[in-house]
Design an enzyme around this catalytic site. Structure first.
Site, short mmCIF file in Angstrom:
data_model
loop_
_atom_site.label_atom_id
_atom_site.label_comp_id
_atom_site.label_asym_id
_atom_site.label_seq_id
_atom_site.Cartn_x
_atom_site.Cartn_y
_atom_site.Cartn_z
N ASP A 1 0.88 -1.17 0.00
CA ASP A 1 0.00 0.00 0.00
C ASP A 1 0.91 1.22 0.00
O ASP A 1 1.56 1.52 1.01
CB ASP A 1 -0.89 -0.02 1.25
CG ASP A 1 -1.88 1.15 1.25
OD1 ASP A 1 -1.60 2.17 0.59
OD2 ASP A 1 -2.92 1.04 1.92
N TYR B 1 -8.69 15.54 -6.86
CA TYR B 1 -7.87 14.77 -7.82
C TYR B 1 -6.94 15.70 -8.60
O TYR B 1 -5.73 15.47 -8.69
CB TYR B 1 -8.80 14.01 -8.77
CG TYR B 1 -8.07 13.18 -9.80
CD1 TYR B 1 -7.49 11.97 -9.46
CD2 TYR B 1 -7.96 13.61 -11.13
CE1 TYR B 1 -6.82 11.20 -10.40
CE2 TYR B 1 -7.30 12.84 -12.08
CZ TYR B 1 -6.73 11.64 -11.71
OH TYR B 1 -6.07 10.88 -12.66
N SER C 1 -4.12 17.02 -6.55
CA SER C 1 -3.06 16.02 -6.30
C SER C 1 -2.17 15.88 -7.52
O SER C 1 -0.96 15.75 -7.41
CB SER C 1 -3.68 14.66 -5.91
OG SER C 1 -4.20 13.98 -7.04
N LYS C 2 -2.78 15.92 -8.73
CA LYS C 2 -2.00 15.74 -9.96
C LYS C 2 -1.17 16.99 -10.27
O LYS C 2 -0.08 16.89 -10.81
CB LYS C 2 -2.94 15.40 -11.12
CG LYS C 2 -3.62 14.05 -10.95
CD LYS C 2 -2.61 12.91 -10.84
CE LYS C 2 -3.23 11.55 -10.74
NZ LYS C 2 -2.25 10.48 -10.60
N1 LIG Z 1 -7.46 6.42 -16.71
C1 LIG Z 1 -7.27 7.69 -17.02
O1 LIG Z 1 -7.98 8.28 -17.84
C2 LIG Z 1 -6.13 8.44 -16.36
C3 LIG Z 1 -5.82 9.72 -16.87
C4 LIG Z 1 -4.79 10.43 -16.29
C5 LIG Z 1 -4.07 9.89 -15.23
N2 LIG Z 1 -4.40 8.66 -14.76
C6 LIG Z 1 -3.63 8.12 -13.65
O2 LIG Z 1 -3.06 6.88 -14.01
C7 LIG Z 1 -2.85 6.08 -12.85
C8 LIG Z 1 -3.45 4.71 -13.08
O3 LIG Z 1 -4.84 4.86 -13.19
P1 LIG Z 1 -5.80 3.87 -13.96
O4 LIG Z 1 -6.70 4.69 -14.77
O5 LIG Z 1 -5.03 2.78 -14.56
O6 LIG Z 1 -6.69 3.37 -12.72
P2 LIG Z 1 -6.93 1.94 -12.06
O7 LIG Z 1 -7.20 0.92 -13.09
O8 LIG Z 1 -7.92 2.18 -10.98
O9 LIG Z 1 -5.50 1.60 -11.43
C9 LIG Z 1 -5.02 2.17 -10.25
C10 LIG Z 1 -3.92 1.29 -9.72
O10 LIG Z 1 -3.39 1.89 -8.54
C11 LIG Z 1 -3.39 0.93 -7.50
N3 LIG Z 1 -3.55 1.59 -6.21
C12 LIG Z 1 -4.52 2.41 -5.79
N4 LIG Z 1 -4.31 2.79 -4.51
C13 LIG Z 1 -3.16 2.19 -4.12
C14 LIG Z 1 -2.42 2.16 -2.92
N5 LIG Z 1 -2.82 2.85 -1.83
N6 LIG Z 1 -1.30 1.42 -2.86
C15 LIG Z 1 -0.88 0.72 -3.94
N7 LIG Z 1 -1.52 0.71 -5.11
C16 LIG Z 1 -2.66 1.43 -5.19
C17 LIG Z 1 -4.56 -0.02 -7.83
O11 LIG Z 1 -4.37 -1.30 -7.27
P3 LIG Z 1 -4.98 -1.83 -5.88
O12 LIG Z 1 -6.37 -1.34 -5.80
O13 LIG Z 1 -4.83 -3.32 -6.00
O14 LIG Z 1 -4.09 -1.25 -4.84
C18 LIG Z 1 -4.41 -0.11 -9.35
O15 LIG Z 1 -3.42 -1.06 -9.68
C19 LIG Z 1 -3.48 6.87 -11.70
O16 LIG Z 1 -2.47 7.58 -11.00
C20 LIG Z 1 -4.43 7.82 -12.40
O17 LIG Z 1 -4.67 8.97 -11.63
C21 LIG Z 1 -5.42 7.91 -15.30
#
Ligand SMILES: NC(=O)c1ccc[n+]([C@@H]2O[C@H](COP(=O)([O-])OP(=O)(O)OC[C@H]3O[C@@H](n4cnc5c(N)ncnc54)[C@H](OP(=O)(O)O)[C@@H]3O)[C@@H](O)[C@H]2O)c1
Length: 266
Positions: free
Chosen positions: A69, A161, A164-165
Site C-alpha cells: 500500500d 484529484y 493532487s496531480k
Molecule cells: N485512466 C485515465 O484516464 C487516467 C488519466 C490520467 C491519469 N491517470 C492516472 O493513471 C494512474 C493509473 O490509473 P488507472 O486509470 O489505470 O486506474 P486503475 O485501473 O484504478 O489503477 C489504479 C492502480 O493503482 C493501485 N492503487 C490504488 N491505490 C493504491 C495504494 N494505496 N497502494 C498501492 N496501489 C494502489 C490499484 O491497485 P490496488 O487497488 O490493488 O491497490 C491499481 O493497480 C493513476 O495515477 C491515475 O490517476 C489515469
C-alpha cells in the site's frame, strides 16, 4: 536491423531493474505487460496481492510481485528493501498508483482530499524517498511519476484529484532541477482519458478516450527517450495545454457549460 524506436527501447530497457506501482489494473497492468517484453526486470506493486501474483505468474520470470500500500511510508521502504535484496540495484521507478473521487458542491468534504492527497501525492513522495539512495547509485537512473492532463487547469468536481496531480507535476518539475547535478532523469506523465476501471466509473463523456494498451505503448516508447513530459493523446493534450494559458475569465466562460446544474436536485 530494428527501427529507431525499437533500438531506443532496447538501449533503455535491456537488463534495467524497474519498480512499477499500481500494476494490478488499468494503465499499470498494461504497462507491466508491455515492459516485460523489453528485456527489463520488472517489480510490480499494488494492494491486491492476489491479482498481482496472478499477473506476475502470467508474465513470467521477468516479473516479480511485491504487494504494497503505497500510501503507507513503511510499505514503500519494505518494497524497496526487498528489491535491493533480490536484484542488488534499482534503475527506474514508475510511480503510477492513484485513485480518484469527485467533490460534490453539496458535500465539500475534507476526507476526500485527505485520502486522495495521501495516496496520489504522499504515496509518490514516499516512493521517491525510499528509492532515491539506490537510484543515486544506478547508471542512468530515472524517476517517472503519473500526473494527468487534469493537472494543467482546475476542472469542476476534480478539486481533490486535480490538485493532487498538479502537486505531483510541480513537485517532479522541482525535483528534476534539484537532481540535475546527480544526473537523475525525471519524467512526468500526463494522459488524457484512458479506458480503465478508474474511468469506467465516470458518468460523463470522455473525449478522445484511448485504450490502456495504447497508453502503455506511448509511455514505454517515450520513457526510452527520457522524455520529461509525456502527454497524450496529442489531439486532446495539446488543446488542453493551450486552453490552460487562457485568462481566468475566458477559461471560466469556456468551461461554464460543462458544469452540471444539480441545484434543482438538491
Ligand atoms: N485512466 C485515465 O484516464 C487516467 C488519466 C490520467 C491519469 N491517470 C492516472 O493513471 C494512474 C493509473 O490509473 P488507472 O486509470 O489505470 O486506474 P486503475 O485501473 O484504478 O489503477 C489504479 C492502480 O493503482 C493501485 N492503487 C490504488 N491505490 C493504491 C495504494 N494505496 N497502494 C498501492 N496501489 C494502489 C490499484 O491497485 P490496488 O487497488 O490493488 O491497490 C491499481 O493497480 C493513476 O495515477 C491515475 O490517476 C489515469
Amino acid at each position: 536491423m530494428g527501427s529507431k524506436k525499437e533500438l531506443a527501447r532496447q538501449r533503455y530497457y535491456n537488463q534495467r531493474v524497474i519498480w512499477l506501482t499500481g500494476a494490478s489494473t488499468g494503465i499499470g497492468e498494461a504497462l507491466a505487460r508491455e515492459i516485460t517484453t523489453t528485456g527489463a526486470q520488472l517489480i510490480i506493486s499494488a494492494r491486491d496481492a492476489q491479482k498481482l501474483e496472478k499477473l506476475s505468474r502470467e508474465l513470467g520470470q521477468n516479473c516479480m510481485a511485491i504487494p504494497a500500500d503505497i500510501s503507507i511510508k513503511e510499505q514503500n521502504i519494505a518494497a524497496i528493501e526487498t528489491i535491493i535484496k533480490r536484484f542488488g540495484r534499482l534503475d527506474t521507478i514508475i510511480l503510477n498508483a492513484g485513485i480518484n473521487a469527485y467533490v460534490e458542491r453539496h458535500d465539500f468534504n475534507s476526507s476526500v482530499f485527505e485520502k486522495i492527497i495521501q495516496t496520489n501525492f504522499m504515496g509518490m513522495v514516499y516512493g521517491i524517498e525510499a528509492s532515491l539512495p539506490y537510484l543515486k547509485q544506478a547508471k542512468h537512473p530515472h524517476i517517472v511519476g503519473m500526473s494527468s492532463t487534469a493537472a494543467y487547469r482546475g476542472l469542476p468536481r476534480a478539486e481533490a484529484y486535480g490538485a493532487s496531480k498538479a502537486a505531483i507535476k510541480n513537485m517532479l518539475e522541482a525535483l528534476r532541477l534539484n537532481l540535475l547535478p546527480l544526473d537523475i532523469s525525471v519524467s512526468v506523465i500526463c494522459p488524457g482519458f484512458v479506458k480503465t476501471p478508474l474511468t469506467d466509473k465516470n458518468d460523463f463523456d470522455m473525449p478522445f478516450k484511448i485504450s490502456a494498451e495504447e497508453a502503455a505503448d506511448t509511455i514505454t516508447d517515450q520513457m526510452a527517450y527520457y522524455k520529461q513530459e509525456i502527454h497524450f493523446p496529442k489531439r486532446f493534450s495539446i488543446p488542453i495545454k493551450l486552453v490552460s494559458f487562457l485568462p481566468s475569465e475566458w477559461y471560466t466562460a469556456l468551461l461554464k457549460r460543462t458544469v452540471r446544474n444539480t441545484e434543482k436536485q438538491a
